[in-house]
Design an enzyme around this catalytic site. Structure first.
Site, short mmCIF file in Angstrom:
data_model
loop_
_atom_site.label_atom_id
_atom_site.label_comp_id
_atom_site.label_asym_id
_atom_site.label_seq_id
_atom_site.Cartn_x
_atom_site.Cartn_y
_atom_site.Cartn_z
CG HIS A 130 -1.65 1.26 1.47
ND1 HIS A 130 -2.94 1.47 1.04
CD2 HIS A 130 -1.28 2.42 2.10
CE1 HIS A 130 -3.33 2.68 1.39
NE2 HIS A 130 -2.33 3.28 2.04
CD GLU A 131 2.02 3.43 3.69
OE1 GLU A 131 2.22 4.52 3.09
OE2 GLU A 131 1.06 3.26 4.45
CG HIS A 134 0.19 6.21 -0.59
ND1 HIS A 134 -0.92 6.80 -1.11
CD2 HIS A 134 -0.19 5.65 0.59
CE1 HIS A 134 -1.95 6.62 -0.29
NE2 HIS A 134 -1.53 5.91 0.74
#
Length: 315
Positions: A130-131, A134
């Site tokens: 998920h990071e 980003h």
């Protein structure tokens, strides 16, 4: 697109500073505010990532200090076709994580000790993915600049309050001065919250989806989100409480259930995010672009830089 959003964010900061400066000090105040805004903008562009890491006392981690965690991040970054980000650990018991950096070549991922203790290796892989999403979406520039902007706007409120307390009766009897104080005390903090809210909600859904594609398993992230949300409500993160303007950086609001009013929540409801990931999994879910063992081998856990002790359920 995010570069345009960032420029608009910085322009908003400049306008807010100049408007408040004019109301507080006329044309001279506006010029002082302009100079301050330009300096703040330049500083935010180049240093917002370092400020975010420093605000949470994040410590850099090398491959030697945490080889299994480092290998996991490296493998997922390879899947995402990204350079290896710098890796940091935050010494907090709350499970949480965030990414920062002005571009993929100057990016970092920070995870808390609580995250490594609480999550399984599969769940941690989902959070890291998920990071990385980003970073790949270039969300991190606007996220970290927004944190700096929000902090600067909040500082306007402190300056205005200082002026009201120590400015004497002249300020209180001056209509423009009173309006300026009102802007500083009420409007500026509200603007800071709205800025964060405007950039945060949609990007979380997008990062969830891409993160599931990077690690290949939507349910890894769905399970992690449930655990993190529960932990964030039970365990306070001191650095987040001291720096609420950075709350939107984290995968789950670190102030949940404490100082944040739901009206200004910077994240979508965790249940909705989990439901979206469950729907992806029910449809067959994304498969990894490259098949690779993202999690460390069974029997291994990340070692903390200080003690080298094994952490959590991975042992």
């Amino acid at each position: 697109m995010n570069a345009v959003k960032t420029m608009m964010l910085l322009a908003t900061l400049t306008a807010l500073f100049m408007g408040a400066g004019f109301l507080l000090g006329g044309s001279g105040g506006a010029m002082i505010a302009l100079v301050f805004a330009i300096a703040t903008n330049a500083f935010a562009w180049w240093n917002s990532d370092r400020l975010a890491l420093r605000a949470h006392n994040a410590e850099p981690v090398s491959r030697m200090a945490a080889p299994e965690l480092y290998d996991m991040v490296e493998g997922l970054a390879r899947n995402a076709e990204l350079p290896m980000p710098a890796l940091y650990v935050i010494r907090s018991d709350q499970p949480n994580a965030f990414a920062t950096g002005r571009n993929p070549e100057n990016s970092a991922v920070a995870v808390t000790e609580g995250l490594m203790r609480t999550l399984s290796r599969e769940e941690l892989a989902g959070v890291i993915a998920h990071e990385l999403a980003h970073i790949k979406n270039r969300d991190t520039l606007i996220m970290t600049v927004a944190a700096t902007v929000a902090g600067a706007i909040s500082m306007l409120a402190n300056i205005a309050q200082f002026g009201m307390i120590f400015g004497g009766n002249d300020n209180r009897n001056n209509p423009l001065g009173m309006i300026g104080l009102l802007v500083g005390i009420i409007v500026a903090p509200l603007a800071a919250m709205l800025i964060q809210m405007a950039i945060s909600r949609t990007r979380e859904y997008s990062a969830d989806r891409m993160g599931a594609e990077i690690c290949g398993q939507p349910m890894w992230l769905a399970s992690a989100l449930g655990r993190i949300a529960g932990g964030a409500q039970r365990v306070e993160m001191d650095t987040a409480e001291r720096n609420p303007a950075s709350a939107h950086l984290f995968i789950v609001n670190p102030l949940a259930g404490r100082r944040f009013d739901s009206l200004f929540a910077t994240h979508p409801a965790t249940e909705n995010r989990i439901a979206a990931l469950q729907a992806m999994a029910a449809e067959g879910g994304p498969q990894p672009v490259r098949t690779r063992m993202m999690a460390p081998p069974v029997g291994h856990a990340p070692r903390t830089p200080r003690t080298g002790a094994r952490k959590g359920p991975w042992s």
